[in-house]
Design an enzyme around this catalytic site. Structure first.
Site, PDB file in Angstrom:
ATOM      1  CB  SER A   1      -8.339   5.521   1.270  1.00 26.19           C
ATOM      2  OG  SER A   1      -6.973   5.639   0.460  1.00 26.19           O
TER       3      SER A   1
ATOM      4  CB  SER B   1      -6.238   3.730  -4.317  1.00 20.39           C
ATOM      5  OG  SER B   1      -4.658   3.387  -4.552  1.00 20.39           O
TER       6      SER B   1
ATOM      7  CB  CYS C   1      -3.468   5.392   5.832  1.00 18.87           C
ATOM      8  SG  CYS C   1      -4.086   4.112   4.818  1.00 18.87           S
TER       9      CYS C   1
ATOM     10  CG  ASP D   1      10.547 -10.733 -12.962  1.00 27.93           C
ATOM     11  OD1 ASP D   1      11.337 -11.060 -11.739  1.00 27.93           O
ATOM     12  OD2 ASP D   1      10.830  -9.787 -13.485  1.00 27.93           O
TER      13      ASP D   1
ATOM     14  CG  HIS E   1      -0.005   6.744   3.622  1.00 27.11           C
ATOM     15  ND1 HIS E   1       0.724   5.714   4.411  1.00 27.11           N
ATOM     16  CD2 HIS E   1      -0.360   6.370   2.737  1.00 27.11           C
ATOM     17  CE1 HIS E   1      -0.612   5.076   3.796  1.00 27.11           C
ATOM     18  NE2 HIS E   1      -1.222   5.028   3.053  1.00 27.11           N
TER      19      HIS E   1
ATOM     20  CD  GLU F   1      -6.796   1.992   7.433  1.00 27.29           C
ATOM     21  OE1 GLU F   1      -7.877   1.127   6.250  1.00 27.29           O
ATOM     22  OE2 GLU F   1      -6.465   2.608   6.939  1.00 27.29           O
TER      23      GLU F   1
ATOM     24  CG  ASN G   1      -0.242   0.345   3.838  1.00 25.22           C
ATOM     25  OD1 ASN G   1       0.634   0.849   4.509  1.00 25.22           O
ATOM     26  ND2 ASN G   1      -1.024   0.160   3.002  1.00 25.22           N
TER      27      ASN G   1
ATOM     28  CB  THR H   1       0.165  -3.040  -0.733  1.00 25.00           C
ATOM     29  OG1 THR H   1      -1.187  -3.632  -0.626  1.00 25.00           O
ATOM     30  CG2 THR H   1       0.280  -3.095  -1.972  1.00 25.00           C
TER      31      THR H   1
ATOM     32  CE  LYS I   1       5.280   5.001 -10.456  1.00 21.98           C
ATOM     33  NZ  LYS I   1       4.152   3.993 -10.808  1.00 21.98           N
TER      34      LYS I   1
HETATM   35  N1  CAA Z   1       9.873  -5.494 -13.204  1.00 22.78           N
HETATM   36  C1  CAA Z   1       9.868  -4.704 -12.465  1.00 22.78           C
HETATM   37  N2  CAA Z   1       7.870  -3.779 -12.563  1.00 22.78           N
HETATM   38  C2  CAA Z   1       7.424  -4.873 -12.636  1.00 22.78           C
HETATM   39  C3  CAA Z   1       7.766  -6.244 -13.247  1.00 22.78           C
HETATM   40  C4  CAA Z   1       9.101  -6.467 -13.578  1.00 22.78           C
HETATM   41  N3  CAA Z   1       8.973  -7.960 -13.761  1.00 22.78           N
HETATM   42  N4  CAA Z   1       5.994  -6.068 -13.862  1.00 22.78           N
HETATM   43  C5  CAA Z   1       5.754  -5.398 -13.201  1.00 22.78           C
HETATM   44  N5  CAA Z   1       5.928  -4.791 -12.674  1.00 22.78           N
HETATM   45  C6  CAA Z   1       5.536  -3.157 -12.310  1.00 22.78           C
HETATM   46  C7  CAA Z   1       4.427  -2.525 -12.900  1.00 22.78           C
HETATM   47  O1  CAA Z   1       4.835  -1.810 -14.945  1.00 22.78           O
HETATM   48  C8  CAA Z   1       3.839  -1.465 -12.376  1.00 22.78           C
HETATM   49  O2  CAA Z   1       4.988  -0.240 -12.209  1.00 22.78           O
HETATM   50  P1  CAA Z   1       3.930   1.728 -12.592  1.00 22.78           P
HETATM   51  O3  CAA Z   1       3.073   0.955 -11.199  1.00 22.78           O
HETATM   52  O4  CAA Z   1       5.019   1.999 -12.447  1.00 22.78           O
HETATM   53  O5  CAA Z   1       3.754   1.632 -14.095  1.00 22.78           O
HETATM   54  C9  CAA Z   1       4.071  -1.948 -11.363  1.00 22.78           C
HETATM   55  O6  CAA Z   1       5.040  -2.642 -11.098  1.00 22.78           O
HETATM   56  C10 CAA Z   1       2.244  -2.426 -10.443  1.00 22.78           C
HETATM   57  O7  CAA Z   1       2.126  -3.499 -10.657  1.00 22.78           O
HETATM   58  P2  CAA Z   1       0.703  -3.425 -11.309  1.00 22.78           P
HETATM   59  O8  CAA Z   1       0.724  -2.457 -11.854  1.00 22.78           O
HETATM   60  O9  CAA Z   1       0.480  -4.461 -12.664  1.00 22.78           O
HETATM   61  O10 CAA Z   1       0.438  -4.311 -10.531  1.00 22.78           O
HETATM   62  P3  CAA Z   1      -1.173  -4.623  -9.667  1.00 22.78           P
HETATM   63  O11 CAA Z   1      -1.929  -4.495 -10.693  1.00 22.78           O
HETATM   64  O12 CAA Z   1      -0.527  -6.098  -9.210  1.00 22.78           O
HETATM   65  O13 CAA Z   1      -1.495  -3.995  -8.216  1.00 22.78           O
HETATM   66  C11 CAA Z   1      -1.312  -2.435  -6.474  1.00 22.78           C
HETATM   67  C12 CAA Z   1      -0.675  -2.755  -7.545  1.00 22.78           C
HETATM   68  C13 CAA Z   1      -2.670  -1.191  -6.928  1.00 22.78           C
HETATM   69  C14 CAA Z   1      -0.330  -0.978  -6.159  1.00 22.78           C
HETATM   70  C15 CAA Z   1      -1.825  -3.084  -5.560  1.00 22.78           C
HETATM   71  O14 CAA Z   1      -0.955  -3.694  -5.347  1.00 22.78           O
HETATM   72  C16 CAA Z   1      -2.659  -2.822  -4.913  1.00 22.78           C
HETATM   73  O15 CAA Z   1      -4.047  -2.676  -5.177  1.00 22.78           O
HETATM   74  N6  CAA Z   1      -2.846  -2.816  -3.294  1.00 22.78           N
HETATM   75  C17 CAA Z   1      -3.896  -1.979  -2.360  1.00 22.78           C
HETATM   76  C18 CAA Z   1      -4.259  -0.457  -2.804  1.00 22.78           C
HETATM   77  C19 CAA Z   1      -3.370   0.944  -2.548  1.00 22.78           C
HETATM   78  O16 CAA Z   1      -1.927  -0.151  -2.358  1.00 22.78           O
HETATM   79  N7  CAA Z   1      -3.382   2.229  -2.956  1.00 22.78           N
HETATM   80  C20 CAA Z   1      -2.236   2.849  -2.975  1.00 22.78           C
HETATM   81  C21 CAA Z   1      -2.858   4.223  -2.782  1.00 22.78           C
HETATM   82  S1  CAA Z   1      -4.255   3.927  -1.485  1.00 22.78           S
HETATM   83  C22 CAA Z   1      -3.324   4.617  -0.190  1.00 22.78           C
HETATM   84  O17 CAA Z   1      -2.593   4.780   0.094  1.00 22.78           O
HETATM   85  C23 CAA Z   1      -3.945   4.124   0.869  1.00 22.78           C
HETATM   86  C24 CAA Z   1      -3.391   2.564   1.434  1.00 22.78           C
HETATM   87  O18 CAA Z   1      -2.472   2.925   2.659  1.00 22.78           O
HETATM   88  C25 CAA Z   1      -4.494   1.568   1.125  1.00 22.78           C
END
Ligand code: CAA
Length: 387
Positions: A306, A202, A112, A30, A234, A80, A273, A153, A243
């Protein structure tokens, strides 16, 4: 105390993007997961002849054109996704930007966060040498493995900044809140082109670092939450910023006013990002997407890298700041971009295989002034189309 901060800011991102709807369609999920769940729309995709150096050169060029190079004695390059383990990425800019020889270059790394460390050091430096300026560039290509949870991302962009005394744009406050802990939430070993990461960890540690850095900021005499007019975070993806904003309000025991944080997320949703540049893109987005005159406004700023190091700090918008921004140029850069198909995205994602001991030419894909022409026996060759 001498007033120090930013006298110019300029942004650049590649002219191609892949829509997250395209990614959602390919993966059969979706599209709302990306548009709402992570709050992103597009991923900036560099050509094979674009990298952290060319993005940095494009971002810095308007600053050099307007202010010249005479007072700049230091270039700090925060990244990075650096292109060499020894040579600072900034030195590749030397000829591209026509920088003088009596200058120093340093590349800084802490995921970052590093541009914020560089900014704080720059403010201290120009306070000691008020006749000098520092060119600080945050530039990154955020690339994750295909089909990984991080794929949505990705992004790319650079923000160049001129740091001086008596700043024209933003005065950086002297108080900071700091927090560091040794964790493995996101890292990139030397032999990898893409990072390893634990996405859920993370996001949790980002929130913890926000609260700890905020508490340290307050303990050091920083402003109260309600003294801030805008907040910039960030932004690995904009939903995390939303959030974070709610989380910080909860910590400060007030109701979150999302209107104070959302303007900072407008550019990020379109770019993805940009690692070190991300919070500075959020600042630009805040300043350039407000009809209201923000002169005198106080910005609460949260930088996270990170690994992990975080900092909460503040800035005050200098009256007359609009003269030192370029919203039309930045919007044109974003609006003139072209969407690529899924197959084109995959082709751009993969690196051109490098020939051993010979010249590897890069396809002419960039539309900007600067490009990576090729890699000759491991030596990177950059060109200025106008040079
Ligand atoms: N409609 C609306 N929302 C939906 C949906 C739908 N159909 N399906 C899923 N969602 C929501 C989920 O409920 C979830 O929301 P919550 O977090 O509020 O629970 C959100 O979409 C994401 O869904 P998932 O958690 O299932 O997603 P994912 O497992 O695919 O991973 C992520 C998401 C963890 C951000 C992943 O993209 C990731 O690991 N990214 C890289 C790491 C990152 O960016 N970390 C951020 C902090 S670290 C940092 O800041 C340094 C940096 O720059 C990397």
């Amino acid at each position: 105390m001498v007033s120090t901060g930013l006298s110019a800011m300029s942004f650049y991102t590649p002219h191609r993007y892949v829509s997250l709807d395209t990614l959602a369609e390919h993966h059969g999920i979706d599209p709302a997961k990306f548009s709402k769940g992570i709050g992103q729309e597009k991923i900036a995709m560099p050509g094979h002849d674009e990298d952290a150096v060319t993005l940095a050169a494009e971002a810095a060029r308007p600053i050099i054109d307007r202010f010249g190079t005479d007072d700049i004695d230091t270039v700090l390059f925060a990244t990075e996704s650096g292109v060499d383990q020894a040579k600072s990425a900034g030195i590749f800019l030397h000829d591209l930007l026509g920088l003088p020889n009596n200058i120093r270059h340093v590349e800084l790394k802490q995921a970052c966060y590093s541009a914020t460390g560089a900014l704080q050091m720059s403010c201290a430096y120009v306070a000691r040498k008020p006749d000098k300026k520092i060119l600080l560039i945050a530039s990154d290509v955020a690339r994750y493995d295909l089909d990984s949870s991080g794929e949505a991302t990705q992004g790319a962009g650079a923000v160049a900044m001129l740091i001086s005394t008596e700043p024209k744009l933003l005065e950086i406050g002297p108080i900071s809140g700091l927090f560091t802990e040794d964790i493995m939430d996101f890292w990139r070993p030397n032999d990898r082109r893409t990072p390893l990461f634990d996405g859920k960890l993370s996001a949790l540690r980002y929130m913890k670092a926000l609260v700890e850095a905020w508490r340290d900021y307050r303990a050091n005499g920083g402003s109260q939450y309600d003294e801030f007019d805008r907040f910039c975070y960030h932004l690995p993806f904009s939903r995390l910023g939303e959030k974070a904003h709610s989380h910080l309000a909860k910590e400060a025991e007030v109701a979150a006013d999302m209107g104070k944080a959302l303007p900072g997320m407008i550019y990020n949703r379109q770019v993805g990002n940009s690692y070190t540049a991300s919070i500075y893109l959020a600042i630009l987005s805040t300043l350039e997407n407000s009809d209201e005159d923000l002169s005198g406004s106080r910005l609460g700023l949260f930088s996270y890298g990170s690994g992990a190091t975080a900092e909460f700090f503040d800035a005050t918008v200098v009256p007359g700041y609009r003269e030192y921004l370029a919203p039309e140029r930045h919007r044109e850069i974003l609006n003139r971009r072209k969407a690529v198909s899924y197959d084109e995205y995959i082709a751009l994602w993969h690196a051109v295989p490098e020939a051993e001991g010979a010249m590897t030419s890069m396809p002419d894909e960039a539309v900007g002034r600067y490009r990576l022409t090729g890699i000759d026996d491991k030596k990177r060759i950059y060109t200025d189309r106008q040079g």
